[in-house]
Design a protein around this motif. Structure first.
Motif, short mmCIF file in Angstrom:
data_model
loop_
_atom_site.label_atom_id
_atom_site.label_comp_id
_atom_site.label_asym_id
_atom_site.label_seq_id
_atom_site.Cartn_x
_atom_site.Cartn_y
_atom_site.Cartn_z
N PHE A 1 69.53 46.08 -0.09
CA PHE A 1 69.45 45.28 0.93
C PHE A 1 68.94 45.46 1.92
N ARG A 2 67.40 45.79 2.51
CA ARG A 2 66.81 46.41 3.63
C ARG A 2 65.77 45.35 4.78
N ILE A 3 65.97 45.36 6.01
CA ILE A 3 65.23 44.98 6.54
C ILE A 3 64.04 45.35 7.24
N HIS B 1 66.68 48.62 8.64
CA HIS B 1 67.89 48.48 8.31
C HIS B 1 68.41 48.06 6.87
N ARG B 2 69.08 49.12 6.51
CA ARG B 2 69.81 48.58 5.63
C ARG B 2 71.42 47.98 5.39
N CYS B 3 71.81 47.46 4.44
CA CYS B 3 73.44 47.31 4.25
C CYS B 3 74.30 47.91 4.33
N ARG C 1 69.65 42.65 16.44
CA ARG C 1 70.07 41.37 15.27
C ARG C 1 69.41 41.27 14.78
N TRP C 2 68.87 42.44 13.85
CA TRP C 2 68.91 42.31 12.90
C TRP C 2 69.02 43.32 12.01
N GLN C 3 69.52 44.10 13.17
CA GLN C 3 71.14 45.21 12.31
C GLN C 3 72.07 44.33 11.77
N GLU C 4 72.78 43.57 12.87
CA GLU C 4 73.38 42.55 12.32
C GLU C 4 72.97 41.72 11.03
N ILE C 5 71.81 40.99 11.06
CA ILE C 5 71.21 40.44 9.77
C ILE C 5 72.20 40.81 8.55
N ALA C 6 71.35 42.49 8.62
CA ALA C 6 71.22 42.77 7.99
C ALA C 6 72.63 43.48 7.42
N ALA C 7 73.91 44.00 8.29
CA ALA C 7 75.09 44.11 8.28
C ALA C 7 75.96 42.83 7.27
N ALA C 8 75.79 41.80 7.61
CA ALA C 8 76.38 40.71 7.12
C ALA C 8 75.45 39.97 6.26
N HIS C 9 74.29 39.90 5.73
CA HIS C 9 73.64 39.54 4.75
C HIS C 9 74.68 38.69 3.53
#
Ligand SMILES: [Zn+2]
Length: 111
Positions: free
Chosen positions: A81-83, A72-74, A95-103
């Motif tokens: 930033f990427r996860i 998942h990338r910002c 959940r991680w997609q959301e975190i990546a979008a709003a880190h």
């Protein structure tokens, strides 16, 4: 066909961690067995087996990441930033997609 593929992915997901561990343990203990047969001291044998275990564990994890991993990338321009996830389920993935979008701290590349 789609359902079949999904169930394979779900199985892989559930097996990912034990599979990596089992493969690593199997290769590591086989390595240890051969060293013991050649009368290599125990301390050295244990050290070698652990090293092999760690290497194989990382390799299997890398393979699984390629098979069913997700990145998942910002979406902000210039942010790097990427996860990376190993075989996440749908809930984890979302959940991680959301975190990546709003880190909070964007890693912007300043020129
Ligand atoms: Zn960002």
């Amino acid at each position: 066909m789609h359902v079949h593929l999904f169930s394979v992915k779900a199985k892989l997901r559930r097996l990912a961690f034990p599979l990596a561990l089992l493969t690593a343990a199997a290769v590591g203990s086989e390595d240890a067995r051969q060293l013991v047969a050649r009368h290599v001291p125990w301390a050295l044998t244990a050290e070698c087996a652990l090293a092999v275990f760690a290497t194989v564990e990382v390799a299997v994890r890398e393979l699984l990441l390629r098979l069913c991993g997700e990145t998942h990338r910002c979406r902000i321009d210039g942010c790097r930033f990427r996860i990376r996830l190993t075989c996440p389920n749908a809930v984890q993935s979302r959940r991680w997609q959301e975190i990546a979008a709003a880190h909070p701290t964007h890693r912007l590349h300043h020129h």
